[in-house]
Design a protein around this motif. Structure first.
Motif, PDB file in Angstrom:
ATOM      1  N   ASN A   7       0.832  -1.195   0.000  1.00 46.78           N
ATOM      2  CA  ASN A   7       0.000   0.000   0.000  1.00 46.78           C
ATOM      3  C   ASN A   7       0.870   1.250   0.000  1.00 46.78           C
ATOM      4  O   ASN A   7       2.081   1.190   0.133  1.00 46.78           O
ATOM      5  CB  ASN A   7      -0.898   0.000   1.236  1.00 46.78           C
ATOM      6  N   GLU A   8       0.200   2.379  -0.086  1.00 48.69           N
ATOM      7  CA  GLU A   8       0.882   3.662  -0.006  1.00 48.69           C
ATOM      8  C   GLU A   8       1.479   3.827   1.393  1.00 48.69           C
ATOM      9  O   GLU A   8       0.975   3.259   2.359  1.00 48.69           O
ATOM     10  CB  GLU A   8      -0.100   4.798  -0.291  1.00 48.69           C
ATOM     11  N   PRO A   9       2.544   4.615   1.535  1.00 50.93           N
ATOM     12  CA  PRO A   9       3.133   4.847   2.863  1.00 50.93           C
ATOM     13  C   PRO A   9       2.085   5.348   3.864  1.00 50.93           C
ATOM     14  O   PRO A   9       1.256   6.195   3.538  1.00 50.93           O
ATOM     15  CB  PRO A   9       4.192   5.910   2.599  1.00 50.93           C
ATOM     16  N   HIS A  37       5.705   1.897  11.572  1.00 41.64           N
ATOM     17  CA  HIS A  37       6.028   3.182  12.180  1.00 41.64           C
ATOM     18  C   HIS A  37       7.543   3.350  12.098  1.00 41.64           C
ATOM     19  O   HIS A  37       8.268   2.369  11.924  1.00 41.64           O
ATOM     20  CB  HIS A  37       5.582   3.210  13.648  1.00 41.64           C
ATOM     21  N   PRO A  38       8.054   4.547  12.229  1.00 44.72           N
ATOM     22  CA  PRO A  38       9.510   4.725  12.155  1.00 44.72           C
ATOM     23  C   PRO A  38      10.283   3.873  13.161  1.00 44.72           C
ATOM     24  O   PRO A  38      11.378   3.425  12.888  1.00 44.72           O
ATOM     25  CB  PRO A  38       9.704   6.213  12.431  1.00 44.72           C
ATOM     26  N   SER A  39       9.684   3.609  14.340  1.00 48.09           N
ATOM     27  CA  SER A  39      10.433   2.894  15.369  1.00 48.09           C
ATOM     28  C   SER A  39       9.931   1.474  15.644  1.00 48.09           C
ATOM     29  O   SER A  39      10.566   0.743  16.393  1.00 48.09           O
ATOM     30  CB  SER A  39      10.409   3.691  16.674  1.00 48.09           C
ATOM     31  N   HIS A  40       8.779   1.088  15.089  1.00 46.98           N
ATOM     32  CA  HIS A  40       8.250  -0.248  15.368  1.00 46.98           C
ATOM     33  C   HIS A  40       7.189  -0.664  14.348  1.00 46.98           C
ATOM     34  O   HIS A  40       6.695   0.154  13.580  1.00 46.98           O
ATOM     35  CB  HIS A  40       7.675  -0.305  16.785  1.00 46.98           C
TER      36      HIS A  40
END
Length: 92
Positions: A7-9, A37-40
């Motif tokens: 999917n899209e970001p 997510h950036p961290s998980h």
């Protein structure tokens, strides 16, 4: 090699749709989705049907739930955490 069109970001990736739990001899359909997510990595489940009231009220007494993913005739059991009446995350 299997190919999955991501999917899209920022949008969820559906990894499963189908029967997810059984309540009072009735299968309830739902989905398991992943969100990066950036961290998980967040893995969440959701029931897509109205859940029986007796089961929904159990969220206050039983914070965990047994989920069942059915694939090619095999049932895979997973443990989930309830966040509300019909959704939550996978237990780790």
């Amino acid at each position: 090699m299997p190919f999955y069109p991501f999917n899209e970001p920022g949008h969820d990736i559906t990894s499963y749709e189908g029967a997810l739990i059984e309540v009072d001899d009735r299968e309830l359909r739902g989905s398991i989705r992943m969100r990066c997510h950036p961290s998980h990595l967040d893995v969440r489940w959701q029931i897509d049907e109205d859940v029986p009231e007796r089961w929904a009220l159990g969220v206050f007494e039983e914070p965990e739930i047994d989920l069942q993913v059915r694939e090619s005739g095999t049932i895979y059991a997973m443990r989930g955490l309830r966040h509300d009446f019909g959704s939550g995350s996978l237990a780790t």
